[in-house]
Write an enzyme that holds these catalytic residues in place. Sequence first.
Site, mmCIF file in Angstrom:
data_model
loop_
_atom_site.group_PDB
_atom_site.id
_atom_site.type_symbol
_atom_site.label_atom_id
_atom_site.label_comp_id
_atom_site.label_asym_id
_atom_site.label_seq_id
_atom_site.Cartn_x
_atom_site.Cartn_y
_atom_site.Cartn_z
ATOM 1 N N ASP A 1 30.983 21.757 40.525
ATOM 2 C CA ASP A 1 30.706 22.279 39.187
ATOM 3 C C ASP A 1 30.964 23.782 39.233
ATOM 4 O OD1 ASP A 1 29.812 23.083 36.769
ATOM 5 O OD2 ASP A 1 27.892 22.037 36.877
ATOM 6 N N LYS B 1 23.388 28.613 36.831
ATOM 7 C CA LYS B 1 24.608 29.101 36.166
ATOM 8 C C LYS B 1 24.375 30.331 35.317
ATOM 9 C CE LYS B 1 26.114 24.356 36.257
ATOM 10 N NZ LYS B 1 26.131 23.083 35.566
ATOM 11 N N HIS C 1 51.152 41.532 42.622
ATOM 12 C CA HIS C 1 51.037 40.665 41.455
ATOM 13 C C HIS C 1 52.407 40.345 40.867
ATOM 14 C CE1 HIS C 1 47.106 39.511 39.762
ATOM 15 N NE2 HIS C 1 46.651 40.350 40.670
ATOM 16 N N GLU D 1 45.759 31.742 38.559
ATOM 17 C CA GLU D 1 46.104 33.074 39.071
ATOM 18 C C GLU D 1 46.732 32.903 40.437
ATOM 19 O OE1 GLU D 1 45.498 35.731 36.976
ATOM 20 O OE2 GLU D 1 44.834 34.143 35.596
#
Lengths: 352, 352, 352, 352
Positions: free
Chosen positions: C250, C174, C347, C44
């Site tokens: 991670d 997580k 964008h 992105e």
Amino acid sequence: MANMKASPTDYTEFASIPMRSVGPLKLTGVVNADDIMVPMATYETPLWPSVARGARATAHAGGIQVTVINERMTRSLLLQAPNAAQALEVLRQVQQRQADLQQVVAQTSRFAKLLDINGEIIGNLLYLRLEFSTGDASGHNMVTQATDQLTPWLLQQYPILSYVSISGNYCTDKKVSAVNGILGRGKNIVCETWISDKLCQRFLKTTPAKLVDLHIKKDLLGSIAAGSLRSANAHVANMLLGFYLATGQDAANIVEGSQAINHAEVTPEGELYFSTSLPNLIVGSVGNGKGLDFVQRNLAQLGCTATDVEPGTNARRLAAIAGATALCGELSLLAAQTNPGELMAAHLKFER
Amino acid sequence: MANMKASPTDYTEFASIPMRSVGPLKLTGVVNADDIMVPMATYETPLWPSVARGARATAHAGGIQVTVINERMTRSLLLQAPNAAQALEVLRQVQQRQADLQQVVAQTSRFAKLLDINGEIIGNLLYLRLEFSTGDASGHNMVTQATDQLTPWLLQQYPILSYVSISGNYCTDKKVSAVNGILGRGKNIVCETWISDKLCQRFLKTTPAKLVDLHIKKDLLGSIAAGSLRSANAHVANMLLGFYLATGQDAANIVEGSQAINHAEVTPEGELYFSTSLPNLIVGSVGNGKGLDFVQRNLAQLGCTATDVEPGTNARRLAAIAGATALCGELSLLAAQTNPGELMAAHLKFER
Amino acid sequence: MANMKASPTDYTEFASIPMRSVGPLKLTGVVNADDIMVPMATYETPLWPSVARGARATAHAGGIQVTVINERMTRSLLLQAPNAAQALEVLRQVQQRQADLQQVVAQTSRFAKLLDINGEIIGNLLYLRLEFSTGDASGHNMVTQATDQLTPWLLQQYPILSYVSISGNYCTDKKVSAVNGILGRGKNIVCETWISDKLCQRFLKTTPAKLVDLHIKKDLLGSIAAGSLRSANAHVANMLLGFYLATGQDAANIVEGSQAINHAEVTPEGELYFSTSLPNLIVGSVGNGKGLDFVQRNLAQLGCTATDVEPGTNARRLAAIAGATALCGELSLLAAQTNPGELMAAHLKFER
Amino acid sequence: MANMKASPTDYTEFASIPMRSVGPLKLTGVVNADDIMVPMATYETPLWPSVARGARATAHAGGIQVTVINERMTRSLLLQAPNAAQALEVLRQVQQRQADLQQVVAQTSRFAKLLDINGEIIGNLLYLRLEFSTGDASGHNMVTQATDQLTPWLLQQYPILSYVSISGNYCTDKKVSAVNGILGRGKNIVCETWISDKLCQRFLKTTPAKLVDLHIKKDLLGSIAAGSLRSANAHVANMLLGFYLATGQDAANIVEGSQAINHAEVTPEGELYFSTSLPNLIVGSVGNGKGLDFVQRNLAQLGCTATDVEPGTNARRLAAIAGATALCGELSLLAAQTNPGELMAAHLKFER
């Protein structure tokens, strides 16, 4: 007392909870009245003058405007399919066959109307969230009865399904959840008021800016830090409890009712805009608990026993008053907490 | 009624909630007794025979073992620092100076003892979660008073701080949260029972395997699907409400109390292991609401008015009984829901 | 590709994620530097100019002040006792015997130091949340190894216990949780900045008042409405992902890292106070992923490969920069959203 | 590196994340194939053999059956009305005028189709959750563009409204929420497998009963204790991250993707039933990140670049494979954790 037994035929005593009517509240929007005296039963008696202060402030400021966004009562039948694909197939069919289901429901009650069916599929489990309108009843029993009637019909229509539970906790009843606020359970009510700086200072001993600042740091950020869930208020549970006990409601529903969200800001004109949104407020003007004399008197006092109105009108009025009462208590407690020492002083003064 | 005013000097009425004692309960662990008759006040009268059934089943099976994991009452003072670094500096110092703070607290109560200080820093905001032991009181007012006393002292010791609120919602009182279960508020109680397959079938009309299966799909998965938070039970709120009203508790605390977690499994011996853990159960045997005659009778009936015991003993006993009562209601409702149609039939039978 | 196998000895390809360094960031507090170029890898790409804008605005305003509130890594060993009372007994003993446990841990690592032991008891289950300091490593493997070493020792010392899992999800790794923010996991970081109205308008094309208003209605109220949990930000996950991939972290830990809380207000002086608090930000400067050349270059570029410092210093610096980068992205996106149309225009301009 | 700038025209480097294809996976249901090699990019290389083990076990057992429950992409425009009543009036009208809105949307994209409009009213704030189908794109930009187009139209049609934000966090993007799972965002996928006791022991070194027991105590009870939200799994985030990076997805969406719910039980036949439900899995086969060579190769390898199919087919296939990959990793890790010591041993073996 010592010889009391649990048998259902036994003599019943009463827990007598101190009760007082506070107000008058001024409401606009779904209810238009300026003389509502709200009965509240509670062991925490400082609640009365606190709510009364909120009532005075809002009445002088033009009242509390109440909007009913939505209403429904739900029960989530839990069924199991051989696999998710078949659970999905049933869900899709059932959502198409709402009229068939309504026919089955109609045999149990002339008030229960099936509004919608939401489904949640987890593995091979199908949580069927059945949503009903239930007239003036809060509707717990009505939807249980309707679902009870639907269960054998569904199992017969879809023999691949097996029954797990009449209530799979996706309803969800008397437990904290996100689903009740997002999909709706009970009345979804928004209560709003606009109070000038002058009236704020006169009745609430604070300013719009101070109250909004506290609201942001306590109701919003404090609740977020506490790991709360769709809940951003100071003590809505207190007002709902007092109101529920006085009006014959099942007060265990304060669990979800307390998931209320305050929103406040200083308007461009310098007024305090203060709102309390109660997305799952469960009340009824008929049903369990409503037969007791004092409950009937209280419902009548609130104008919630009208007989010449559409079903649901009394319950909506009751919800509007419950919400407005909650707003009064929120406003008053938040105002008190903007001033160090005031909260405890008020408690010491009014208790005893 | 019409001329009732909110003024604190006015006459007070009473909301009379139907009340009955159910049992006897058999408890082991922190309480050892087999004749406890539990008073419960509720508009939902089918609750009585339901809890009574759970009491019978568990009593025959050897009783309910109750363990008190922890106890404390909290208030979260909210202060603002110029920045997070200074908030952290204050937090570290305050955590080191617990004895100094206790000295200040000691001036407000001989029961309130500062146990620990947790801090949460969000930006420049310092949520100081003060944790106290409060003897036999639930302790809401005690901790407010203590915090009220600490506030000017802290502001004087740390002049960089400014006051935001006596309660920053990180306590958190009468609102759903994760913090109360994780850091503790009220009593943390675990109630356990072991019931043979034979007794399950005799008293609960179900088997251990069926009940465990339902528990997993409803209490655990259903609650998760509903977006619940640290809550996995069927209707703990109902039992707590009835018990709280009968024993003079502030029943708005059922909001956090209802965040209870059931855990059940079939043991290698084929028994049902069933437990209800209530990580934030708030009760007191003294304080607001306890002065009423029926409350005193109920507390005495429960053995919670002993005068020759350490402070805190009566409240712990009360909490143990509250938790065990909750377990009885859970067991009975879950058992009923394993059989389609049973729940509604019981309601129709016991309601009038 | 077709002949690729899962065997660990196979050839490995690489996913090449576009990466660019943005900045310079100016930091104060735990890190003092004004020339930090932050590498971010992402698909992105409009993220780069967005973060760069936040960096420019904050650097001109005096920088971002970073405070490290706390740090630790955790693993929750899950054990089962015959009942809650025995689980509690073990928990209390283990909490007293921290030195004994540390001795066992010391055999697995010279960095892992046992800081604290939290316990959660649900029925007969004991979730033992072991908290360690882990030097410059994020510490996942270090705490797993330590817990692996502790498990047989605990089972031998307390033979009433049985093993359930090396990780009982009370760590928690997580996955979204409240426990990580409240009890700590990773670094707890607060990033703050003060920007004048003039600089706001110049760099962010908005005013302090407009940005704060949006923050309240989106980050706070919007997140509450969405049923979020200890999370109140716009897109912290984006910045953490880019930073994590570029520095060999991670990146699955962005799940908990994204539970960040913005707090903003207009100061009495009319400045924008803007902060991003990241209570569980997991990063390490050594360990898995750090051996790759580009990772080493990036860590060196950030000044996180110093060899003459105390263990933990590099990781803390890394965390401070990660947090500040998140703040830059938050500031820039929120500013853009105060102006209708700006977000999409940006964008469209930067993608391609 | 030192001369790198943030300007959008600058040279771009790449973060090269180790990538390997694991499998073959066998899928049934929405996808029918037995030779799917899944590319995963990760710094945590023990993930590869772990997922591969799950793939072997499930392939031998007949594969993983995948069901797509639902799909949509959302954006929540945030508007403010003078009061809740007017916000409600607009919401009701807008929900009736879906065709008018679709006309406006049609100008921005030929793929974006407005499916539904949900509204949440908090005080005077209106969160308009616009739900679209977006073909093979994950759809973030498509819905932003559509909402961008709708905003001036809505403000013109309803001049009482004022703009607050193009995204009010009720979407919700890359942040934990309950709303995404309940109302839907991305694909809602259920993955299921049935594995005999023999195959469990052969490939997973455990039994159905042991794995289910661990699942209940870790995934369900452990997550509940941790204060998780609509999340009950072991490490779904790991698999999604690896898969997302390899296939050009915006990996920040693992935040919501990781809110997955496992459900497992031992069937009456003694098999292991294991399922992973991913209610908000966001993937696309076209859009940002998909232009890179290795991404195209990976998408082709997965059969997700078909040109002769309906729009949305490739993305659904991609989602099915992502979900099945997650299930493989869940199965393998949970199996490992049933045996003390196995997890760490595997890590030590496979890491370098």
